[in-house]
Scaffold this active site. Sequence first.
Site, short mmCIF file in Angstrom:
data_model
loop_
_atom_site.label_atom_id
_atom_site.label_comp_id
_atom_site.label_asym_id
_atom_site.label_seq_id
_atom_site.Cartn_x
_atom_site.Cartn_y
_atom_site.Cartn_z
N ARG A 144 13.16 4.07 12.94
CA ARG A 144 11.71 4.83 12.83
C ARG A 144 10.95 4.55 14.03
NH1 ARG A 144 9.30 4.49 6.89
NH2 ARG A 144 8.20 6.40 7.91
N SER A 191 13.12 2.29 3.34
CA SER A 191 13.63 3.20 4.61
C SER A 191 14.26 2.19 5.60
CB SER A 191 12.51 3.93 5.23
OG SER A 191 11.58 3.19 5.87
N ALA A 239 3.25 -0.98 4.69
CA ALA A 239 2.45 -1.17 6.02
C ALA A 239 1.93 -2.63 6.44
CB ALA A 239 1.58 -0.05 6.42
N TYR A 247 11.79 8.33 1.07
CA TYR A 247 11.63 7.05 0.10
C TYR A 247 12.36 7.32 -1.03
CZ TYR A 247 8.18 5.58 3.35
OH TYR A 247 7.36 5.06 4.63
N ARG A 301 5.64 12.19 -2.86
CA ARG A 301 5.60 12.72 -1.21
C ARG A 301 6.54 12.10 -0.79
NH1 ARG A 301 0.08 14.50 -0.53
NH2 ARG A 301 -0.02 16.11 -2.10
N GLU A 321 12.35 -9.79 1.29
CA GLU A 321 11.38 -8.56 1.97
C GLU A 321 12.50 -7.27 1.84
OE1 GLU A 321 8.90 -8.96 5.27
OE2 GLU A 321 9.88 -7.18 6.01
N ASP A 339 0.98 -15.73 5.60
CA ASP A 339 0.57 -16.79 5.53
C ASP A 339 0.72 -17.24 3.91
OD1 ASP A 339 0.19 -17.52 8.12
OD2 ASP A 339 -2.11 -17.13 7.98
N HIS A 369 3.67 -4.70 9.05
CA HIS A 369 3.68 -4.60 10.54
C HIS A 369 2.15 -4.89 11.01
CE1 HIS A 369 7.23 -2.13 9.54
NE2 HIS A 369 6.29 -1.40 8.89
N ASN A 421 7.91 -5.61 -1.12
CA ASN A 421 7.94 -4.56 0.00
C ASN A 421 6.63 -4.36 0.31
OD1 ASN A 421 7.76 -2.26 1.45
ND2 ASN A 421 9.10 -0.95 0.10
N ARG A 465 7.13 0.05 13.65
CA ARG A 465 7.63 -0.33 12.32
C ARG A 465 8.76 -1.32 12.45
NH1 ARG A 465 5.51 3.28 8.57
NH2 ARG A 465 5.14 5.11 9.38
N HIS A 469 12.79 -3.00 2.55
CA HIS A 469 12.21 -1.61 2.71
C HIS A 469 13.15 -0.64 2.39
CE1 HIS A 469 9.05 -3.60 4.88
NE2 HIS A 469 9.78 -4.54 5.47
N PRO A 472 0.87 -1.13 -0.04
CA PRO A 472 0.05 -0.02 0.12
C PRO A 472 0.68 1.26 0.08
CG PRO A 472 0.13 -1.03 2.02
CD PRO A 472 0.74 -2.07 1.25
N ASN A 473 0.35 2.08 -0.85
CA ASN A 473 0.95 3.39 -0.97
C ASN A 473 2.19 3.47 -1.72
OD1 ASN A 473 -1.31 4.79 0.49
ND2 ASN A 473 -0.36 4.11 2.41
O1 CA2 Z 1 10.58 1.58 3.90
C1 CA2 Z 1 9.67 1.15 3.38
O2 CA2 Z 1 10.02 0.67 2.08
C2 CA2 Z 1 8.26 0.73 3.91
O3 CA2 Z 1 7.77 -0.37 3.36
C3 CA2 Z 1 7.24 1.80 3.49
C4 CA2 Z 1 6.09 1.85 3.98
C5 CA2 Z 1 6.05 1.89 5.80
O4 CA2 Z 1 4.80 1.80 6.02
C6 CA2 Z 1 7.07 0.75 6.13
O5 CA2 Z 1 6.96 0.88 7.42
C7 CA2 Z 1 8.37 1.01 5.41
C8 CA2 Z 1 5.01 2.83 3.58
C9 CA2 Z 1 5.08 3.12 1.95
C10 CA2 Z 1 4.44 4.59 1.90
O6 CA2 Z 1 5.31 4.95 0.80
C11 CA2 Z 1 4.92 6.41 0.49
C12 CA2 Z 1 5.77 7.02 -0.52
C13 CA2 Z 1 5.78 8.27 -1.21
C14 CA2 Z 1 4.64 8.94 -0.34
C15 CA2 Z 1 3.69 8.58 0.43
C16 CA2 Z 1 3.98 7.07 0.85
#
Ligand code: CA2
Length: 146
Positions: free
Chosen positions: A109, A104, A79, A24, A19, A100, A89, A82, A76, A113, A102, A11-12
């Site tokens: 953080r 960041s 969220a 990221y 953003r 996996e 599964d 977590h 990846n 996370r 990430h 997601p996202n």
């Molecule tokens: O560091 C990562 O790749 C994460 O998987 C990114 C997730 C976060 O929930 C994990 O804890 C770590 C969030 C991805 C959201 O990505 C965005 C990118 C640009 C703008 C907004 C969100």
Amino acid sequence: MKPSFAVLNGPNLDRLGKREPGVYGSATLADLQAALCKTATSLNVELSFFQSNHEGALLDKIGELADGGCAGAVINPGAWTHTSVALRDAIAGSGMPFVEVHISNVHKREPFRHHSYTAGVCEGVICGLGQQGYHFALEYLVKKIS
Ligand code: CA2
């Protein structure tokens, strides 16, 4: 026939580059996928991509890939890392090797996370190395099957 691998994003991650570039990076998901296509070509493998903001869609995709003979996947989970026992599964039940990733360093953080439901069923985890982590993960998976 070339072995085929997949890169899955949760997601996202479709918002990459739009953003939070400080966290990221400034490359978009399309930029990342284009760069990974080059890596796949140099490794002589096929690569497919999937991103969803809907957990069930990602679970279905993992099942499809497993049934379709995919050799391994970089994921990846965003969220859902977590939160999702269902994703854990699906990975465990796929019979495929996963790495996996990430972008960041989640350990620098917020505490929520720091725990991953999915890491324990993946071959390994790369975090904090930016988008380069996806390339390292793909190289690992290709070497593993060859
Ligand atoms: O560091 C990562 O790749 C994460 O998987 C990114 C997730 C976060 O929930 C994990 O804890 C770590 C969030 C991805 C959201 O990505 C965005 C990118 C640009 C703008 C907004 C969100």
